[in-house]
Design a protein around this motif. Structure first.
Motif, PDB file in Angstrom:
ATOM      1  N   LEU A   8      25.464 -15.911  -0.024  1.00  0.00           N
ATOM      2  CA  LEU A   8      26.936 -15.982   0.147  1.00  0.00           C
ATOM      3  C   LEU A   8      27.800 -14.995   0.042  1.00  0.00           C
ATOM      4  O   LEU A   8      28.722 -14.446   0.733  1.00  0.00           O
ATOM      5  N   GLY A   9      27.466 -14.194  -1.399  1.00  0.00           N
ATOM      6  CA  GLY A   9      28.318 -13.145  -1.746  1.00  0.00           C
ATOM      7  C   GLY A   9      28.189 -11.770  -1.038  1.00  0.00           C
ATOM      8  O   GLY A   9      29.203 -11.266  -0.811  1.00  0.00           O
ATOM      9  N   ILE A  10      27.116 -11.618  -0.491  1.00  0.00           N
ATOM     10  CA  ILE A  10      26.864 -10.180   0.031  1.00  0.00           C
ATOM     11  C   ILE A  10      26.864 -10.292   1.658  1.00  0.00           C
ATOM     12  O   ILE A  10      27.660  -9.759   2.279  1.00  0.00           O
ATOM     13  N   VAL A  11      26.084 -11.301   2.122  1.00  0.00           N
ATOM     14  CA  VAL A  11      26.304 -11.288   3.731  1.00  0.00           C
ATOM     15  C   VAL A  11      27.321 -12.256   4.038  1.00  0.00           C
ATOM     16  O   VAL A  11      27.777 -12.076   5.350  1.00  0.00           O
ATOM     17  N   GLY A  12      27.825 -13.200   3.154  1.00  0.00           N
ATOM     18  CA  GLY A  12      29.149 -13.920   3.618  1.00  0.00           C
ATOM     19  C   GLY A  12      28.741 -15.091   4.416  1.00  0.00           C
ATOM     20  O   GLY A  12      29.485 -15.544   5.077  1.00  0.00           O
ATOM     21  N   ILE A  13      27.377 -15.494   4.291  1.00  0.00           N
ATOM     22  CA  ILE A  13      26.978 -16.698   5.049  1.00  0.00           C
ATOM     23  C   ILE A  13      26.463 -17.930   3.970  1.00  0.00           C
ATOM     24  O   ILE A  13      25.803 -17.441   3.079  1.00  0.00           O
ATOM     25  N   LEU A  14      27.049 -19.080   4.380  1.00  0.00           N
ATOM     26  CA  LEU A  14      26.723 -20.227   3.507  1.00  0.00           C
ATOM     27  C   LEU A  14      25.649 -20.614   4.390  1.00  0.00           C
ATOM     28  O   LEU A  14      25.628 -21.577   5.404  1.00  0.00           O
ATOM     29  N   ASN A  15      24.408 -20.726   3.655  1.00  0.00           N
ATOM     30  CA  ASN A  15      23.152 -20.844   4.418  1.00  0.00           C
ATOM     31  C   ASN A  15      22.736 -22.256   3.964  1.00  0.00           C
ATOM     32  O   ASN A  15      21.990 -22.569   3.043  1.00  0.00           O
ATOM     33  N   LEU A  16      22.929 -23.340   4.914  1.00  0.00           N
ATOM     34  CA  LEU A  16      22.635 -24.778   4.612  1.00  0.00           C
ATOM     35  C   LEU A  16      20.967 -24.887   4.857  1.00  0.00           C
ATOM     36  O   LEU A  16      20.630 -25.967   4.177  1.00  0.00           O
ATOM     37  N   SER A  17      20.365 -24.100   5.436  1.00  0.00           N
ATOM     38  CA  SER A  17      19.008 -24.167   5.572  1.00  0.00           C
ATOM     39  C   SER A  17      18.204 -24.023   4.436  1.00  0.00           C
ATOM     40  O   SER A  17      17.015 -23.922   4.404  1.00  0.00           O
ATOM     41  N   HIS A  18      18.764 -23.204   3.496  1.00  0.00           N
ATOM     42  CA  HIS A  18      18.384 -22.694   2.331  1.00  0.00           C
ATOM     43  C   HIS A  18      17.287 -23.746   1.591  1.00  0.00           C
ATOM     44  O   HIS A  18      16.000 -23.386   1.178  1.00  0.00           O
ATOM     45  N   GLY A  19      17.561 -24.920   1.353  1.00  0.00           N
ATOM     46  CA  GLY A  19      16.861 -25.958   0.729  1.00  0.00           C
ATOM     47  C   GLY A  19      15.466 -26.128   1.490  1.00  0.00           C
ATOM     48  O   GLY A  19      14.504 -26.379   0.768  1.00  0.00           O
ATOM     49  N   THR A  20      15.917 -26.019   2.801  1.00  0.00           N
ATOM     50  CA  THR A  20      14.690 -26.627   3.573  1.00  0.00           C
ATOM     51  C   THR A  20      13.642 -25.236   3.861  1.00  0.00           C
ATOM     52  O   THR A  20      12.451 -25.568   3.834  1.00  0.00           O
ATOM     53  N   LEU A  21      14.017 -24.129   3.408  1.00  0.00           N
ATOM     54  CA  LEU A  21      13.380 -22.988   3.546  1.00  0.00           C
ATOM     55  C   LEU A  21      12.335 -23.103   2.102  1.00  0.00           C
ATOM     56  O   LEU A  21      10.999 -22.766   2.215  1.00  0.00           O
ATOM     57  N   LEU A  22      12.845 -23.722   1.028  1.00  0.00           N
ATOM     58  CA  LEU A  22      12.036 -23.600  -0.045  1.00  0.00           C
ATOM     59  C   LEU A  22      11.144 -24.737   0.343  1.00  0.00           C
ATOM     60  O   LEU A  22       9.888 -24.745  -0.137  1.00  0.00           O
ATOM     61  N   MET A  23      11.468 -25.840   1.031  1.00  0.00           N
ATOM     62  CA  MET A  23      10.544 -26.981   1.186  1.00  0.00           C
ATOM     63  C   MET A  23       9.138 -26.433   2.011  1.00  0.00           C
ATOM     64  O   MET A  23       8.343 -26.648   1.775  1.00  0.00           O
ATOM     65  N   LEU A  24       9.738 -25.569   3.133  1.00  0.00           N
ATOM     66  CA  LEU A  24       8.744 -24.881   3.815  1.00  0.00           C
ATOM     67  C   LEU A  24       7.521 -24.128   2.929  1.00  0.00           C
ATOM     68  O   LEU A  24       6.395 -24.071   3.315  1.00  0.00           O
ATOM     69  N   GLY A  25       8.024 -23.204   2.213  1.00  0.00           N
ATOM     70  CA  GLY A  25       7.284 -22.355   1.465  1.00  0.00           C
ATOM     71  C   GLY A  25       6.374 -23.392   0.700  1.00  0.00           C
ATOM     72  O   GLY A  25       5.211 -22.974   0.394  1.00  0.00           O
ATOM     73  N   GLY A  26       7.151 -24.343  -0.064  1.00  0.00           N
ATOM     74  CA  GLY A  26       6.396 -25.335  -0.789  1.00  0.00           C
ATOM     75  C   GLY A  26       4.923 -25.886   0.043  1.00  0.00           C
ATOM     76  O   GLY A  26       4.001 -26.021  -0.536  1.00  0.00           O
ATOM     77  N   TYR A  27       5.274 -26.062   1.340  1.00  0.00           N
ATOM     78  CA  TYR A  27       4.355 -26.820   2.225  1.00  0.00           C
ATOM     79  C   TYR A  27       3.101 -25.602   2.251  1.00  0.00           C
ATOM     80  O   TYR A  27       1.874 -25.938   2.220  1.00  0.00           O
ATOM     81  N   PHE A  28       3.409 -24.504   2.778  1.00  0.00           N
ATOM     82  CA  PHE A  28       2.513 -23.442   2.688  1.00  0.00           C
ATOM     83  C   PHE A  28       1.657 -23.427   1.794  1.00  0.00           C
ATOM     84  O   PHE A  28       0.544 -23.269   1.798  1.00  0.00           O
ATOM     85  N   ALA A  29       2.308 -23.360   0.434  1.00  0.00           N
ATOM     86  CA  ALA A  29       1.830 -23.109  -0.803  1.00  0.00           C
ATOM     87  C   ALA A  29       0.584 -24.353  -0.906  1.00  0.00           C
ATOM     88  O   ALA A  29      -0.544 -24.185  -1.637  1.00  0.00           O
ATOM     89  N   PHE A  30       1.199 -25.284  -0.738  1.00  0.00           N
ATOM     90  CA  PHE A  30       0.445 -26.620  -0.539  1.00  0.00           C
ATOM     91  C   PHE A  30      -0.865 -26.780   0.154  1.00  0.00           C
ATOM     92  O   PHE A  30      -1.866 -27.180  -0.385  1.00  0.00           O
ATOM     93  N   TRP A  31      -0.788 -26.178   1.244  1.00  0.00           N
ATOM     94  CA  TRP A  31      -1.621 -26.161   2.375  1.00  0.00           C
ATOM     95  C   TRP A  31      -2.609 -25.187   1.813  1.00  0.00           C
ATOM     96  O   TRP A  31      -4.225 -25.145   2.029  1.00  0.00           O
ATOM     97  N   ALA A  32      -2.180 -24.027   1.585  1.00  0.00           N
ATOM     98  CA  ALA A  32      -3.214 -22.972   1.157  1.00  0.00           C
ATOM     99  C   ALA A  32      -4.085 -23.373  -0.318  1.00  0.00           C
ATOM    100  O   ALA A  32      -5.165 -22.955  -0.324  1.00  0.00           O
ATOM    101  N   SER A  33      -3.561 -24.158  -1.049  1.00  0.00           N
ATOM    102  CA  SER A  33      -4.225 -24.533  -2.318  1.00  0.00           C
ATOM    103  C   SER A  33      -5.130 -25.630  -1.897  1.00  0.00           C
ATOM    104  O   SER A  33      -6.316 -25.660  -2.264  1.00  0.00           O
ATOM    105  N   THR A  34      -4.615 -26.652  -0.931  1.00  0.00           N
ATOM    106  CA  THR A  34      -5.859 -27.755  -0.557  1.00  0.00           C
ATOM    107  C   THR A  34      -6.714 -27.268   0.227  1.00  0.00           C
ATOM    108  O   THR A  34      -7.783 -27.791   0.165  1.00  0.00           O
ATOM    109  N   LEU A  35      -6.353 -26.427   1.384  1.00  0.00           N
ATOM    110  CA  LEU A  35      -7.624 -26.284   2.280  1.00  0.00           C
ATOM    111  C   LEU A  35      -8.132 -25.129   1.613  1.00  0.00           C
ATOM    112  O   LEU A  35      -9.659 -25.002   1.920  1.00  0.00           O
TER     113      LEU A  35
END
Lengths: 281, 313
Positions: free
Chosen positions: A24-51
């Motif tokens: 927000l401060g530097i690029v000046g964009i309010l990124n609402l998809s931010h939280g879902t990117l955290l969720m996607l990263g979480g899923y990747f880590a989850f599958w890497a761990s289980t599989l």
């Protein structure tokens, strides 16, 4: 007890808010998809761990790389076109991305909550008469590391200084010979990389489902609004303070449901006081 | 041209009123659902004309739905009257709240409205009077669940909102709101008490949202913190208004109906993740039609007309 869990939760809030604040401060964009990117990263880590049995802490490194590339693609295809648009267009665009990511997760992995079972996620320590989980301290440690890293990067590194300059005055920075498009690309991708990697840390302790993203957007936004866009260290302090306040309320039996109201009430009070002070000046 | 336009409007209105006569119960409920979100989209746009982006719609919907159910259960007021009362309650709460938060601008206002909606939800979920997290059950749905009544009720509320929105566009309120959006300092220095107009618009838009929430609670026959304060009430209408084109009456209405229909069709095809296409539509619209589809269509029509007058040689 409440203090310890508060510090841990506060660390996670700070982790989620910091990259959002930088974008927000530097690029000046309010990124609402931010939280879902955290969720996607979480899923990747989850599958890497289980599989494949990859520890989430290990998958932080590949996630940084993968999400940096995702961030670059996002910037090139969508964000760059909306940079000069109005606040609504930006909000709508990133909100659209938020829906796309969340529903993609819904489509691929269904909506049930999944939880990793790691040997250290239920590790505990005892001091005197109280016993508490220690794995949450990862969040506190990571938050401190991240804020120190970011502040050093923005103050000392040449690219970081250039980024701050672009954040303050894009045209001025351009006149000084800074390639602002490259800075935007770099910083945006960096924030996406960080948030994706934080997803890996998230699954160590908490269960994951497609809707976990929104609360992080909201709490991150609130923290930024209270502390002020450029105040990275302030965001960490507020996050810890709110984490502690929340878990103190939760520790009273029967009043656990009221915990989140304290969070939002403190935030509103903070914003009102801040703007009132600004109006006086 | 003007006659053609009004004839078209009357035809659309007649079609909307007669719609249930030729369709089945399922379509009545689907259409009523679309009307709910369309009304919210328009009410959101009414405040947006002042430049204030609110995320608090779900809060006022929730307040309205609980107010309606509480007066119905405790005072034995008829469902229809309870919807009106719910609108009054939501409007009153918004007026009081407006004095505190309408001084905020931009992101700060948006964040605070979101937080306020959450606070309402937490309060309702933790009080025993409102049934806690379990909510409250009504003895029955409004009109005994008659789908004709439900459809016409929602159509009525939408028409009322359209009327108010047009009234706003044609009165001095419009100038006050536009001036706040464009340049607040200039607006203040002309000596207009813009804050008064801002509070009034906020209260009225919230009253509409309260009525919509109340009507939806009366249709479903129950209230629950999770569903009555659902974030969908805030997010979907926002997307609809932006899809159709903001800062006008036709934009949010057309956007709401179109996106509502797309949503319903997809919901039947893909039960999981049908909103994915919703998100893609949004991204595409922002990137290629930033003014919404209504204005994009208008530009196209005008281009065709110009070509007719001056045929390309």
């Amino acid at each position: 007890m409440a203090l310890i869990y508060g510090l841990q939760a506060g660390g996670l809030y700070a982790l989620a808010a910091l990259p959002l604040a930088v974008a927000l401060g530097i690029v000046g964009i309010l990124n609402l998809s931010h939280g879902t990117l955290l969720m996607l990263g979480g899923y990747f880590a989850f599958w890497a761990s289980t599989l494949w049995g990859v520890d989430p802490l290990v998958s932080v490194v590949p996630l940084l790389v993968v999400f940096f590339v995702i961030g670059m693609l996002l910037y090139r295809t969508t964000i760059r076109r909306a940079l000069k648009a109005t606040l609504f267009s930006q909000l709508l665009l990133t909100f659209g991305l938020y829906i796309v990511f969340q529903e993609l997760a819904n489509l691929l992995w269904r909506s049930n909550a999944r939880q990793l079972d790691l040997s250290y996620s239920s590790a505990s320590a005892t001091i005197g008469s109280i016993t508490f989980g220690t794995s949450g301290f990862i969040y506190l440690a990571a938050a401190i590391a991240l804020v120190v890293g970011l502040v050093l990067f923005l103050r000392r590194a040449k690219t970081g200084q250039a980024a701050v300059a672009v954040g303050q005055n894009p045209r001025g920075a351009q006149l000084c010979g800074i390639d602002i498009d490259r800075i935007y690309l770099l910083i945006f991708s960096l924030t996406v990389a960080i948030i994706g990697a934080i997803g890996a840390l998230y699954v160590i302790r908490y269960s994951i489902f497609p809707q976990v993203g929104m609360p992080f957007n909201l709490k991150g936004l609130c923290l930024i609004a209270v502390a002020g866009e450029g105040n990275l260290v302030g965001i960490v302090w507020f996050a810890l303070f709110l984490g502690i306040a929340e878990s103190l309320i939760r520790s009273f039996p029967g009043y656990g449901g009221w915990a989140s109201i304290v969070f939002f009430a403190l935030l509103i009070a903070g914003i009102l006081v801040r703007t009132h002070r600004e109006r006086r000046r | 041209m003007k006659h053609l336009k009004s004839a078209l409007l009357i035809a659309i209105l007649a079609a909307a009123i007669c719609f249930p006569l030729y369709t089945g119960t399922y379509l009545h409920h689907t259409a009523a659902n679309i009307l709910i979100y369309t009304t919210l989209a328009l009410s959101w746009d009414m405040l947006l004309r002042s430049g204030q982006i609110s995320f608090g719609m779900s809060g006022f919907c929730g307040i309205g739905s609980y107010a309606a159910v509480m007066v119905c259960l405790n005072l034995g007021i008829s469902p229809l009257l309870s919807i009106v009362l719910a609108g009054l309650v939501a409007g009153l709460v918004a007026t009081l709240l407006g004095f505190a938060v309408l001084h905020l601008r931009g992101m700060y206002f948006a964040v605070v409205t979101l937080a306020v909606a959450e606070i309402f939800r937490v309060i309702v979920a933790n009080l025993s009077v409102t049934g806690g997290t379990m909510g409250k059950l009504l003895p029955g749905a409004i009109f005994g669940g008659n789908s004709y009544g439900i459809y016409w009720l929602m159509l009525g509320i939408l028409l009322l909102t359209i009327g108010l929105s047009e009234l706003f566009e044609r009165s001095r309120i419009r100038f006050a709101l536009t001036s706040i959006r464009n340049n607040e300092i200039v607006a203040r220095s002309t000596g207009i008490d813009i804050f008064k107009y801002l509070v009034f618009t906020f209260a009225l838009a919230s009253a509409i949202q309260g009525m919509v929430g109340a009507a939806s609670a009366q249709i479903n026959g129950f209230v629950m913190p999770e569903s009555s304060f659902s974030l969908n009430f805030a997010l979907l209408p926002l997307a609809m208004a932006l899809f159709g084109g903001v800062l006008s009456t036709p934009g949010p209405v057309i956007g709401g109906v179109l996106l509502g229909i797309i949503d319903q069709v997809l919901r039947e095809q893909i039960p999981y993740g049908h909103l994915l296409v919703y998100g893609i539509v949004l991204v595409v619209v922002v990137l290629f039609m930033p003014n919404g589809i209504v204005r994009a269509a208008r530009v196209q029509i005008q281009r065709i007309r110009i070509q007719r007058i001056r045929p390309t040689s």
